[in-house]
Design a protein around this motif. Sequence first.
Motif, PDB file in Angstrom:
ATOM      1  N   THR A  50     -37.169 -26.704 -56.872  1.00  0.00           N
ATOM      2  CA  THR A  50     -36.906 -25.752 -57.947  1.00  0.00           C
ATOM      3  C   THR A  50     -37.886 -25.943 -59.103  1.00  0.00           C
ATOM      4  N   VAL A 211     -29.086 -25.419 -58.688  1.00  0.00           N
ATOM      5  CA  VAL A 211     -30.062 -24.541 -59.321  1.00  0.00           C
ATOM      6  C   VAL A 211     -29.407 -23.777 -60.463  1.00  0.00           C
ATOM      7  N   MET A 249     -29.755 -15.014 -58.289  1.00  0.00           N
ATOM      8  CA  MET A 249     -30.744 -16.086 -58.381  1.00  0.00           C
ATOM      9  C   MET A 249     -31.555 -16.258 -57.107  1.00  0.00           C
ATOM     10  N   PHE A 250     -30.929 -15.974 -55.974  1.00  0.00           N
ATOM     11  CA  PHE A 250     -31.608 -16.204 -54.707  1.00  0.00           C
ATOM     12  C   PHE A 250     -31.969 -14.902 -53.984  1.00  0.00           C
ATOM     13  N   ASN A 254     -36.407 -18.616 -55.283  1.00  0.00           N
ATOM     14  CA  ASN A 254     -36.038 -19.685 -56.212  1.00  0.00           C
ATOM     15  C   ASN A 254     -37.319 -20.457 -56.545  1.00  0.00           C
ATOM     16  N   PRO A 255     -37.692 -20.584 -57.838  1.00  0.00           N
ATOM     17  CA  PRO A 255     -36.868 -20.418 -59.034  1.00  0.00           C
ATOM     18  C   PRO A 255     -37.049 -19.116 -59.815  1.00  0.00           C
TER      19      PRO A 255
END
Length: 295
Positions: A50, A211, A249-250, A254-255
């Motif tokens: 990450t 994360v 977020m995914f 990522n990130p």
Amino acid sequence: MQVQDQLRGTGVAVITPFTKESKIDFSALGNVIDFLICNKVEYLVLLGTTGETPVLSSSEKIEILEYAYEKIAGSVPVVVGIGGNDTAHLLEDFKQLPLEKATAVLSAAPYYNKPSQEGIFQHYKLVAEASPQPVILYNVPGRTGRNMTAGTTLRLANEVPNIIGIKEASGDMAQCMQILKDRPDGFLVLSGDDALALPQIACGMEGVISVAANAFPLEFSNMVRSCLSNEYAAARVINDKLIPTYDLMFAENNPAGVKAFMYKMGLIDNQLRLPNVPLSQPVYSAIEAWMANNR
């Protein structure tokens, strides 16, 4: 206190902030570290995937660690990510990186080469022998291209003394339960999937390396602490609110996802290093909409 006890709860796979010129933004990194510690996460993981380590130079990794150690000043444990697909090169990293102040090392399984289970075992055996700190295995087949089976994990746990735990991110609940059922006493099992952390802790895991906690450290760590206290009704309330953020977020990378959230929160610039790029506008707009309705 044993290392395993220090690493229960929520660890954060800390992002690496960059400036518009693609330099490491140490000022922003300091703000992120303060933000995470003030919001009561249990420990920090530096130089994980990450943190975009594949695009960091060796000198940048050393700079990040030295800066972070000074900033953290022992207030929380620090885990350092050291992984790679060239075993010999990886052993050299243990000689170069400053690890004296680290609590443990998190080492991702070899990627791209797709070694056999015996190759994975022999790789980790040498890693554990070279590491001056206890080693946590990291099984993340979505990134490495090869799953480390429960049998290999348990063999390493039983036969290699300096290996103390695993971050399990296979997403395979049956595999996770097999490890939990047969692990030796004291072997730490941590979730590597934010969206599965609640049910995995219910199965017996001791926490998560997250994360999402980069952006929501208090909420996420409170959820994990509730799980560890068997307060699952309270944990579900928090987790239900965060479920849409896991998806966002995914959604692409990522990130990139978590960085978009943190940019909207004023913590960092929305900058990544190629080949990663910021989120596409539709996903970014969805994050903006979620933030407008939930913060």
